[in-house]
Design a protein around this motif. Structure first.
Motif, PDB file in Angstrom:
ATOM      1  N   GLY A  96      18.328  21.651 -74.986  1.00 17.33           N
ATOM      2  CA  GLY A  96      18.454  22.795 -74.080  1.00 17.33           C
ATOM      3  C   GLY A  96      17.842  22.575 -72.710  1.00 17.33           C
ATOM      4  O   GLY A  96      18.484  22.810 -71.689  1.00 17.33           O
ATOM      5  N   SER A  97      16.593  22.093 -72.656  1.00 18.68           N
ATOM      6  CA  SER A  97      15.935  22.018 -71.349  1.00 18.68           C
ATOM      7  C   SER A  97      16.473  20.839 -70.540  1.00 18.68           C
ATOM      8  O   SER A  97      16.673  20.940 -69.327  1.00 18.68           O
ATOM      9  N   MET A  98      16.754  19.724 -71.224  1.00 19.45           N
ATOM     10  CA  MET A  98      17.308  18.579 -70.498  1.00 19.45           C
ATOM     11  C   MET A  98      18.713  18.900 -69.993  1.00 19.45           C
ATOM     12  O   MET A  98      19.111  18.505 -68.898  1.00 19.45           O
ATOM     13  N   ARG A  99      19.431  19.656 -70.816  1.00 23.11           N
ATOM     14  CA  ARG A  99      20.787  20.060 -70.443  1.00 23.11           C
ATOM     15  C   ARG A  99      20.766  20.883 -69.139  1.00 23.11           C
ATOM     16  O   ARG A  99      21.534  20.624 -68.211  1.00 23.11           O
ATOM     17  N   GLN A 100      19.844  21.844 -69.080  1.00 25.93           N
ATOM     18  CA  GLN A 100      19.769  22.676 -67.881  1.00 25.93           C
ATOM     19  C   GLN A 100      19.322  21.859 -66.675  1.00 25.93           C
ATOM     20  O   GLN A 100      19.827  22.032 -65.561  1.00 25.93           O
ATOM     21  N   THR A 101      18.368  20.932 -66.896  1.00 22.84           N
ATOM     22  CA  THR A 101      17.918  20.064 -65.799  1.00 22.84           C
ATOM     23  C   THR A 101      19.088  19.224 -65.275  1.00 22.84           C
ATOM     24  O   THR A 101      19.254  19.080 -64.060  1.00 22.84           O
ATOM     25  N   LEU A 102      19.883  18.688 -66.196  1.00 22.74           N
ATOM     26  CA  LEU A 102      21.034  17.880 -65.769  1.00 22.74           C
ATOM     27  C   LEU A 102      22.010  18.729 -64.952  1.00 22.74           C
ATOM     28  O   LEU A 102      22.497  18.287 -63.902  1.00 22.74           O
ATOM     29  N   ILE A 103      22.265  19.946 -65.421  1.00 24.78           N
ATOM     30  CA  ILE A 103      23.188  20.819 -64.680  1.00 24.78           C
ATOM     31  C   ILE A 103      22.611  21.125 -63.289  1.00 24.78           C
ATOM     32  O   ILE A 103      23.312  21.038 -62.279  1.00 24.78           O
ATOM     33  N   LEU A 158      39.432   4.693 -72.209  1.00 26.75           N
ATOM     34  CA  LEU A 158      38.968   5.423 -71.020  1.00 26.75           C
ATOM     35  C   LEU A 158      37.501   5.813 -71.190  1.00 26.75           C
ATOM     36  O   LEU A 158      37.081   6.156 -72.306  1.00 26.75           O
ATOM     37  N   PRO A 159      36.711   5.786 -70.091  1.00 29.54           N
ATOM     38  CA  PRO A 159      35.298   6.146 -70.198  1.00 29.54           C
ATOM     39  C   PRO A 159      35.111   7.663 -70.327  1.00 29.54           C
ATOM     40  O   PRO A 159      35.907   8.447 -69.805  1.00 29.54           O
ATOM     41  N   PHE A 160      34.059   8.047 -71.008  1.00 30.24           N
ATOM     42  CA  PHE A 160      33.647   9.460 -71.087  1.00 30.24           C
ATOM     43  C   PHE A 160      34.803  10.396 -71.463  1.00 30.24           C
ATOM     44  O   PHE A 160      35.176  11.294 -70.696  1.00 30.24           O
ATOM     45  N   VAL A 161      35.356  10.177 -72.633  1.00 27.98           N
ATOM     46  CA  VAL A 161      36.401  11.071 -73.141  1.00 27.98           C
ATOM     47  C   VAL A 161      35.966  11.790 -74.426  1.00 27.98           C
ATOM     48  O   VAL A 161      36.716  12.589 -74.968  1.00 27.98           O
ATOM     49  N   GLY A 162      34.737  11.508 -74.930  1.00 26.75           N
ATOM     50  CA  GLY A 162      34.222  12.199 -76.107  1.00 26.75           C
ATOM     51  C   GLY A 162      33.417  13.428 -75.703  1.00 26.75           C
ATOM     52  O   GLY A 162      33.671  14.028 -74.646  1.00 26.75           O
ATOM     53  N   ALA A 163      32.451  13.785 -76.533  1.00 26.40           N
ATOM     54  CA  ALA A 163      31.661  15.003 -76.280  1.00 26.40           C
ATOM     55  C   ALA A 163      30.906  14.917 -74.947  1.00 26.40           C
ATOM     56  O   ALA A 163      30.878  15.887 -74.176  1.00 26.40           O
ATOM     57  N   ALA A 164      30.305  13.761 -74.672  1.00 31.65           N
ATOM     58  CA  ALA A 164      29.575  13.600 -73.397  1.00 31.65           C
ATOM     59  C   ALA A 164      30.542  13.721 -72.222  1.00 31.65           C
ATOM     60  O   ALA A 164      30.203  14.278 -71.166  1.00 31.65           O
ATOM     61  N   GLY A 165      31.748  13.194 -72.409  1.00 30.96           N
ATOM     62  CA  GLY A 165      32.756  13.260 -71.358  1.00 30.96           C
ATOM     63  C   GLY A 165      33.223  14.683 -71.088  1.00 30.96           C
ATOM     64  O   GLY A 165      33.449  15.068 -69.932  1.00 30.96           O
ATOM     65  N   LYS A 166      33.318  15.476 -72.155  1.00 32.37           N
ATOM     66  CA  LYS A 166      33.724  16.870 -71.999  1.00 32.37           C
ATOM     67  C   LYS A 166      32.666  17.614 -71.167  1.00 32.37           C
ATOM     68  O   LYS A 166      32.987  18.387 -70.263  1.00 32.37           O
ATOM     69  N   PHE A 167      31.407  17.317 -71.475  1.00 34.16           N
ATOM     70  CA  PHE A 167      30.302  17.933 -70.728  1.00 34.16           C
ATOM     71  C   PHE A 167      30.329  17.471 -69.263  1.00 34.16           C
ATOM     72  O   PHE A 167      30.163  18.277 -68.334  1.00 34.16           O
ATOM     73  N   LEU A 168      30.588  16.192 -69.061  1.00 36.27           N
ATOM     74  CA  LEU A 168      30.693  15.679 -67.684  1.00 36.27           C
ATOM     75  C   LEU A 168      31.831  16.379 -66.933  1.00 36.27           C
ATOM     76  O   LEU A 168      31.660  16.812 -65.779  1.00 36.27           O
ATOM     77  N   ASN A 169      32.981  16.542 -67.592  1.00 35.33           N
ATOM     78  CA  ASN A 169      34.110  17.244 -66.963  1.00 35.33           C
ATOM     79  C   ASN A 169      33.719  18.683 -66.581  1.00 35.33           C
ATOM     80  O   ASN A 169      34.090  19.169 -65.513  1.00 35.33           O
ATOM     81  N   GLU A 170      32.966  19.349 -67.472  1.00 35.53           N
ATOM     82  CA  GLU A 170      32.546  20.739 -67.198  1.00 35.53           C
ATOM     83  C   GLU A 170      31.638  20.792 -65.975  1.00 35.53           C
ATOM     84  O   GLU A 170      31.736  21.687 -65.144  1.00 35.53           O
TER      85      GLU A 170
END
Ligand code: URA
Length: 187
Positions: free
Chosen positions: A167-174, A58-70
């Motif tokens: 941190g900054s890229m994370r906030q931009t993505l959100i 399944l796609p995006f089920v690791g750490a990146a996937g958890k972030f995508l789900n959030e």
């Protein structure tokens, strides 16, 4: 199974039968085709499966996937409301970047997936995914800005794996992600 689900199954079978990227197929555990609803308004496209995706199919089920789900939760959506896939559908060895010929080999099948689902918005995750659909753009300039190209609306976003620990890229993505509901209403 709905008509669209059947059509997606046919594309998956075609990839296997046509032996697309046989070297990748040999080194990977399994094909990671896609996950979610064939009726989705939103399709998310990453780059290629990683270790967890390869193991689970399944796609995006690791750490990146958890972030995508959030982030999906932040806008009131679940994974089952959207469709998630990758350009390249086998895990590249040692998580190396997919080669251009590997992306090119899978792109026609990705386009067929989109033809079936007919989403309102195609959300590209990361530079590789953006470049497949919106050539010539720079992700640093174009992230978070919807673009209509050949009749399809695209939203280029940073890749959740790249943004996870920055941190900054994370906030931009959100922040970019939070624009999705408004873009959906307007599309
Ligand atoms: N990164 C991707 O690009 N795709 C996945 O499925 C997981 C991580």
């Amino acid at each position: 199974m709905s008509k669209k689900d059947q059509q997606l199954e046919k594309i998956k079978t075609d990839i296997l039968q046509q032996k697309i990227c046989p070297e990748l197929a040999v080194s990977a555990t399994q094909l990671v085709f896609g996950d979610g609803s064939a009726e989705a308004d939103l399709v998310f496209i990453g780059e290629a499966p990683g270790k967890n995706e390869d193991e689970q199919g399944l796609p995006f089920v690791g750490a990146a996937g958890k972030f995508l789900n959030e982030m999906l939760e932040l806008i009131g959506l679940k994974r089952t409301d959207v469709y998630i896939t990758n350009i390249v559908k086998y895990r590249p060895p040692e998580n190396r970047d997919p080669y251009p010929d590997e992306k090119a080999a899978f792109l026609p099948f990705l386009r067929l997936q989109l033809d079936v689902i007919k989403p309102k918005i195609v959300v590209t995750l990361g530079r590789h995914s953006m470049e497949c659909f919106l050539p010539g753009l720079q992700i640093s300039k174009s992230h978070g800005q919807p673009k209509r190209y050949k009749g399809q609306v695209y939203l280029p976003l940073f890749h959740p794996a790249a943004a996870l620990y920055n941190g900054s890229m994370r906030q931009t993505l959100i922040d970019d992600f939070m624009k999705i509901p408004r873009i959906l209403v307007k599309t």
